[in-house]
Design a protein around this motif. Structure first.
Motif, PDB file in Angstrom:
ATOM      1  N   ILE A   1       1.034  -1.305   0.031  1.00  0.00           N
ATOM      2  CA  ILE A   1      -0.033  -0.022  -0.102  1.00  0.00           C
ATOM      3  C   ILE A   1       0.883   1.182   0.016  1.00  0.00           C
ATOM      4  N   PHE A   2       1.995   1.325   0.776  1.00  0.00           N
ATOM      5  CA  PHE A   2       2.960   2.287   0.847  1.00  0.00           C
ATOM      6  C   PHE A   2       3.418   2.414  -0.360  1.00  0.00           C
ATOM      7  N   GLY A   3       3.819   1.341  -0.997  1.00  0.00           N
ATOM      8  CA  GLY A   3       4.348   1.273  -2.340  1.00  0.00           C
ATOM      9  C   GLY A   3       3.351   2.213  -3.430  1.00  0.00           C
ATOM     10  N   LEU A   4       2.155   1.576  -3.428  1.00  0.00           N
ATOM     11  CA  LEU A   4       1.232   2.324  -4.273  1.00  0.00           C
ATOM     12  C   LEU A   4       1.169   3.849  -3.975  1.00  0.00           C
ATOM     13  N   LEU A   5       1.146   4.369  -2.982  1.00  0.00           N
ATOM     14  CA  LEU A   5       1.299   5.577  -2.387  1.00  0.00           C
ATOM     15  C   LEU A   5       2.576   6.308  -3.003  1.00  0.00           C
ATOM     16  N   GLY A   6       3.652   5.663  -3.118  1.00  0.00           N
ATOM     17  CA  GLY A   6       4.954   6.165  -3.547  1.00  0.00           C
ATOM     18  C   GLY A   6       4.789   6.070  -5.162  1.00  0.00           C
ATOM     19  N   VAL A   7       4.379   5.236  -5.659  1.00  0.00           N
ATOM     20  CA  VAL A   7       3.819   5.212  -7.260  1.00  0.00           C
ATOM     21  C   VAL A   7       3.129   6.671  -7.600  1.00  0.00           C
ATOM     22  N   GLY A   8       1.833   6.961  -6.560  1.00  0.00           N
ATOM     23  CA  GLY A   8       1.196   8.065  -6.854  1.00  0.00           C
ATOM     24  C   GLY A   8       2.167   9.258  -7.083  1.00  0.00           C
ATOM     25  N   GLY A   9       3.005   9.353  -5.856  1.00  0.00           N
ATOM     26  CA  GLY A   9       3.837  10.576  -5.831  1.00  0.00           C
ATOM     27  C   GLY A   9       4.908  10.486  -6.815  1.00  0.00           C
ATOM     28  N   MET A  10       5.356   9.344  -7.449  1.00  0.00           N
ATOM     29  CA  MET A  10       6.046   9.580  -8.626  1.00  0.00           C
ATOM     30  C   MET A  10       5.580  10.276  -9.610  1.00  0.00           C
ATOM     31  N   LEU A  11       4.456   9.684 -10.066  1.00  0.00           N
ATOM     32  CA  LEU A  11       3.582   9.894 -11.138  1.00  0.00           C
ATOM     33  C   LEU A  11       3.084  11.423 -10.887  1.00  0.00           C
ATOM     34  N   PHE A  12       2.785  11.922  -9.772  1.00  0.00           N
ATOM     35  CA  PHE A  12       2.372  13.307  -9.569  1.00  0.00           C
ATOM     36  C   PHE A  12       3.531  14.311  -9.956  1.00  0.00           C
ATOM     37  N   MET A  13       4.714  13.586  -9.325  1.00  0.00           N
ATOM     38  CA  MET A  13       6.065  14.522  -9.668  1.00  0.00           C
ATOM     39  C   MET A  13       6.456  14.347 -11.396  1.00  0.00           C
ATOM     40  N   ARG A  14       5.509  13.623 -12.052  1.00  0.00           N
ATOM     41  CA  ARG A  14       5.625  13.483 -13.477  1.00  0.00           C
ATOM     42  C   ARG A  14       7.042  12.619 -13.944  1.00  0.00           C
TER      43      ARG A  14
ATOM     44  N   GLU B   1       1.091 -16.774   5.888  1.00  0.00           N
ATOM     45  CA  GLU B   1       1.388 -15.322   5.537  1.00  0.00           C
ATOM     46  C   GLU B   1       2.124 -15.038   4.246  1.00  0.00           C
ATOM     47  N   VAL B   2       2.484 -16.093   3.347  1.00  0.00           N
ATOM     48  CA  VAL B   2       2.924 -15.857   2.126  1.00  0.00           C
ATOM     49  C   VAL B   2       1.951 -15.282   0.980  1.00  0.00           C
ATOM     50  N   GLY B   3       0.826 -15.451   1.275  1.00  0.00           N
ATOM     51  CA  GLY B   3      -0.124 -14.428   0.668  1.00  0.00           C
ATOM     52  C   GLY B   3      -0.445 -13.022   1.075  1.00  0.00           C
ATOM     53  N   ASP B   4       0.082 -12.752   2.010  1.00  0.00           N
ATOM     54  CA  ASP B   4      -0.212 -11.329   2.540  1.00  0.00           C
ATOM     55  C   ASP B   4      -0.268 -10.125   1.710  1.00  0.00           C
ATOM     56  N   ILE B   5       0.587 -10.217   0.642  1.00  0.00           N
ATOM     57  CA  ILE B   5       0.973  -9.068  -0.206  1.00  0.00           C
ATOM     58  C   ILE B   5      -0.504  -8.887  -1.012  1.00  0.00           C
ATOM     59  N   LEU B   6      -1.127  -9.895  -1.255  1.00  0.00           N
ATOM     60  CA  LEU B   6      -2.455  -9.917  -1.983  1.00  0.00           C
ATOM     61  C   LEU B   6      -3.674  -9.330  -0.922  1.00  0.00           C
ATOM     62  N   ARG B   7      -3.332  -9.600   0.302  1.00  0.00           N
ATOM     63  CA  ARG B   7      -4.314  -8.947   1.334  1.00  0.00           C
ATOM     64  C   ARG B   7      -3.917  -7.537   1.748  1.00  0.00           C
ATOM     65  N   SER B   8      -2.937  -7.024   1.274  1.00  0.00           N
ATOM     66  CA  SER B   8      -2.462  -5.710   1.893  1.00  0.00           C
ATOM     67  C   SER B   8      -3.601  -4.754   1.867  1.00  0.00           C
ATOM     68  N   PRO B   9      -4.424  -4.811   0.929  1.00  0.00           N
ATOM     69  CA  PRO B   9      -5.376  -3.673   1.386  1.00  0.00           C
ATOM     70  C   PRO B   9      -6.329  -3.856   2.361  1.00  0.00           C
ATOM     71  N   ARG B  10      -6.774  -4.840   2.587  1.00  0.00           N
ATOM     72  CA  ARG B  10      -7.681  -5.317   3.640  1.00  0.00           C
ATOM     73  C   ARG B  10      -6.620  -5.097   5.055  1.00  0.00           C
ATOM     74  N   PHE B  11      -5.641  -5.368   5.084  1.00  0.00           N
ATOM     75  CA  PHE B  11      -4.715  -5.317   6.553  1.00  0.00           C
ATOM     76  C   PHE B  11      -4.623  -3.550   6.743  1.00  0.00           C
ATOM     77  N   PHE B  12      -4.507  -2.871   5.697  1.00  0.00           N
ATOM     78  CA  PHE B  12      -4.344  -1.491   5.622  1.00  0.00           C
ATOM     79  C   PHE B  12      -5.726  -0.708   6.309  1.00  0.00           C
ATOM     80  N   LEU B  13      -6.701  -1.278   5.653  1.00  0.00           N
ATOM     81  CA  LEU B  13      -8.228  -0.665   5.967  1.00  0.00           C
ATOM     82  C   LEU B  13      -8.753  -1.227   7.211  1.00  0.00           C
TER      83      LEU B  13
END
Length: 230
Positions: free
Chosen positions: A127-140, A204-216
């Motif tokens: 999730i924080f990686g996605l936020l970082g991607v959004g920041g990179m796109l915002f910075m063009r 816990e190997v599949g936790d990456i796929l459940r990251s949005p649920r854990f975050f929310l």
């Protein structure tokens, strides 16, 4: 380049789905298969801890997003009520596997804590990686760089997860003497339970796929009650 990204994503997704499917066999059929004795999972955990001479672990029932785990700092074993009170093979496997972490002390304790840190990274890092991607796109930044960075983060997290699985298998190995003793008259049940334990190790190997649920449900402000904080 795009083809490489797609292959990496598919491989990572496949590994996570495979692990999630293996664990689903514990929470599905495993929870319907009766254990060889009438003990609940909590009762058999107490027998195991007594067998190993562990007297400082508190068992706490907790129904939440983050449950069924051992906290080495507080020496508490958090179990979902359905697991704690269950007398199925699945409930036994989940509870005993987590209880076995309580025996990972001294040198093994550092490995356990590192493993738990890796699990947290897998749950919240994407999730924080996605936020970082959004920041990179915002910075063009070029989109392909942002996407490549996100994929790299996810791959590193997955590799860390897989690389620390030895801690989970070590926990299962610590159950061997107790199970041989407790299930001496039930060799078939012993073998089936060992199969379920190997699946629990992959939880816990599949936790990456459940990251949005854990975050929310456990990282956002106001969601702390879902986790056992006391």
């Amino acid at each position: 380049m795009l083809a490489i990204f797609i292959i990496i994503i598919l491989l990572g997704f496949g590994v996570c789905q495979w692990a999630a499917g293996r664990f689903a066999q514990v929470t599905g059929p495993g929870m319907k298969e009766r254990a060889p004795t009438a003990h609940t999972a909590e009762e058999v955990v107490k027998l195991f801890l007594a067998f190993e001479g562990v007297t400082d672990v508190e068992i706490v029932e907790h129904d939440g997003m983050a449950s069924n785990y051992f906290d080495p700092r507080r020496r508490r074993l958090f179990l979902d009520p359905k697991v704690s009170q269950g007398s199925s093979m699945g409930a036994w496997a989940i509870a005993l596997h987590e209880a076995a972490h309580a025996t990972q002390t001294e040198g093994a304790l550092g490995d356990l804590k590192w493993r738990q840190n890796v699990i947290r990274l897998n749950r919240y890092g994407p999730i924080f990686g996605l936020l970082g991607v959004g920041g990179m796109l915002f910075m063009r930044f070029p989109p392909r760089f942002a996407i490549a960075a996100f994929i790299a983060i996810c791959v590193i997290l997955l590799l860390l997860n897989l690389g620390t699985l030895a801690v989970e298998h070590n926990a299962n190995a610590r159950l061997r003497r107790f199970l041989e003793n407790h299930l001496e008259r039930y060799p078939d049940a012993h073998e089936r339970l060992s199969g379920y334990l190997s699946r629990v190790a992959l939880k816990e190997v599949g936790d990456i796929l459940r990251s949005p649920r854990f975050f929310l449900f456990s990282a956002l402000p106001g969601s702390g009650k879902i986790r056992p904080v006391k």
